[in-house]
Design a protein around this motif. Structure first.
Motif, PDB file in Angstrom:
ATOM      1  N   PHE A 196       0.816  -1.170  -0.019  1.00  9.47           N
ATOM      2  CA  PHE A 196       0.058  -0.054   0.412  1.00  9.47           C
ATOM      3  C   PHE A 196       0.925   1.190   0.361  1.00  9.47           C
ATOM      4  O   PHE A 196       0.544   2.625  -0.527  1.00  9.47           O
ATOM      5  N   ASP A 197       1.734   1.124   0.823  1.00  5.98           N
ATOM      6  CA  ASP A 197       2.724   2.637   0.506  1.00  5.98           C
ATOM      7  C   ASP A 197       4.084   2.070  -0.042  1.00  5.98           C
ATOM      8  O   ASP A 197       4.540   3.233  -0.373  1.00  5.98           O
ATOM      9  N   THR A 198       3.978   1.882  -0.641  1.00  5.02           N
ATOM     10  CA  THR A 198       5.686   1.250  -1.589  1.00  5.02           C
ATOM     11  C   THR A 198       4.838   0.671  -3.295  1.00  5.02           C
ATOM     12  O   THR A 198       4.443  -0.296  -3.098  1.00  5.02           O
ATOM     13  N   ASP A 199       5.648   1.298  -4.106  1.00  7.45           N
ATOM     14  CA  ASP A 199       5.420   0.414  -5.293  1.00  7.45           C
ATOM     15  C   ASP A 199       6.811  -0.716  -5.949  1.00  7.45           C
ATOM     16  O   ASP A 199       6.748  -1.687  -6.834  1.00  7.45           O
ATOM     17  N   GLY A 200       6.947  -0.821  -4.918  1.00  6.04           N
ATOM     18  CA  GLY A 200       8.412  -2.674  -4.871  1.00  6.04           C
ATOM     19  C   GLY A 200       9.579  -1.714  -5.443  1.00  6.04           C
ATOM     20  O   GLY A 200      10.719  -2.798  -5.901  1.00  6.04           O
ATOM     21  N   GLY A 201       9.568  -0.173  -6.162  1.00  6.25           N
ATOM     22  CA  GLY A 201      10.668  -0.650  -6.490  1.00  6.25           C
ATOM     23  C   GLY A 201      11.342  -0.828  -8.432  1.00  6.25           C
ATOM     24  O   GLY A 201      10.346  -1.180  -8.868  1.00  6.25           O
ATOM     25  N   ALA A 202      12.424  -0.490  -8.571  1.00 12.10           N
ATOM     26  CA  ALA A 202      12.373  -0.504  -9.389  1.00 12.10           C
ATOM     27  C   ALA A 202      12.505  -2.563 -10.723  1.00 12.10           C
ATOM     28  O   ALA A 202      12.962  -2.811  -9.415  1.00 12.10           O
ATOM     29  N   CYS A 203      12.294  -2.637 -11.123  1.00  8.37           N
ATOM     30  CA  CYS A 203      11.971  -4.312 -11.948  1.00  8.37           C
ATOM     31  C   CYS A 203      13.765  -4.738 -12.170  1.00  8.37           C
ATOM     32  O   CYS A 203      14.474  -4.169 -12.570  1.00  8.37           O
ATOM     33  N   PRO A 204      13.670  -5.556 -11.798  1.00  5.55           N
ATOM     34  CA  PRO A 204      15.122  -6.261 -12.544  1.00  5.55           C
ATOM     35  C   PRO A 204      15.350  -6.783 -13.722  1.00  5.55           C
ATOM     36  O   PRO A 204      13.955  -6.212 -14.795  1.00  5.55           O
ATOM     37  N   SER A 205      16.558  -5.747 -14.114  1.00  3.06           N
ATOM     38  CA  SER A 205      16.604  -6.036 -16.000  1.00  3.06           C
ATOM     39  C   SER A 205      16.014  -7.408 -16.618  1.00  3.06           C
ATOM     40  O   SER A 205      15.745  -6.863 -17.828  1.00  3.06           O
ATOM     41  N   THR A 206      15.617  -8.337 -16.113  1.00  3.78           N
ATOM     42  CA  THR A 206      15.385  -9.251 -16.145  1.00  3.78           C
ATOM     43  C   THR A 206      13.853  -9.277 -16.579  1.00  3.78           C
ATOM     44  O   THR A 206      13.357  -9.581 -17.592  1.00  3.78           O
ATOM     45  N   HIS A 207      13.245  -8.942 -16.077  1.00  8.03           N
ATOM     46  CA  HIS A 207      12.182  -7.600 -16.375  1.00  8.03           C
ATOM     47  C   HIS A 207      11.409  -6.941 -16.268  1.00  8.03           C
ATOM     48  O   HIS A 207      10.699  -6.686 -15.187  1.00  8.03           O
ATOM     49  N   PRO A 208      12.502  -6.289 -17.446  1.00  7.75           N
ATOM     50  CA  PRO A 208      12.304  -4.367 -17.085  1.00  7.75           C
ATOM     51  C   PRO A 208      10.420  -4.079 -17.393  1.00  7.75           C
ATOM     52  O   PRO A 208      10.518  -2.774 -16.904  1.00  7.75           O
TER      53      PRO A 208
END
Length: 156
Positions: free
Chosen positions: A39-51
């Protein structure tokens, strides 16, 4: 005292950008590098393997346990008495599957309009109170209320 058991299943939000499925039905998607979105975070960046970032799906289940608020019904050692039917006492045994059910272009409309919560241009939304009125009639005649003294399939 407990008023209910609530579980939230957060689905992965990163896609490899190529495969719509994979043999194990999960390696084509991944969680962001900082973990599942909440609810309070988007989890950050996606890994390069799953951009490719995809919309967050969350499956929430709440069981009303107020009928068991009387501590006299609980085990004598005071431990919490709730156990999932497969024997899990931790709550980590939950599982959910996403079944695509969007009609026509509704999903694309939601994605194009950055649809979050109740702010959804182009889509009809409903309140939680209205959603909670939804019910499915029983199709199996089974006792689903009350307290069991042992898990089905275990020795007495």
């Amino acid at each position: 005292m407990c008023s209910g058991i609530r579980t939230n299943l957060h689905f992965p939000t990163c896609w490899d950008g190529k495969n719509l499925d994979s043999p194990d039905h999960q390696s084509h998607i991944a969680y962001p590098t900082a973990g599942p979105a909440t609810f309070d975070t988007d989890g950050g960046a996606c890994p390069s393997t799953h951009p490719v970032k995809i919309p967050q799906l969350m499956f929430e289940v709440v069981w009303d346990t107020t009928q068991f608020n009387d501590k006299n019904l609980w085990p004598e050692d005071g431990s919490q008495p709730f156990v999932f039917s497969m024997g899990d006492t931790t709550g980590y045994g939950q599982h959910g599957d996403y079944v695509f059910g969007w009609q026509g272009t509704a999903l694309q409309t939601a994605m194009d309009n950055a649809c979050f919560g109740a702010t959804c241009k182009g889509l009809t939304t409903q309140t939680t109170a209205t959603a909670n009125k939804c019910s499915v009639p029983k199709t199996v005649n089974e006792n689903e209320d009350g307290w069991i003294t042992k898990l089905p399939g275990t020795e007495a």
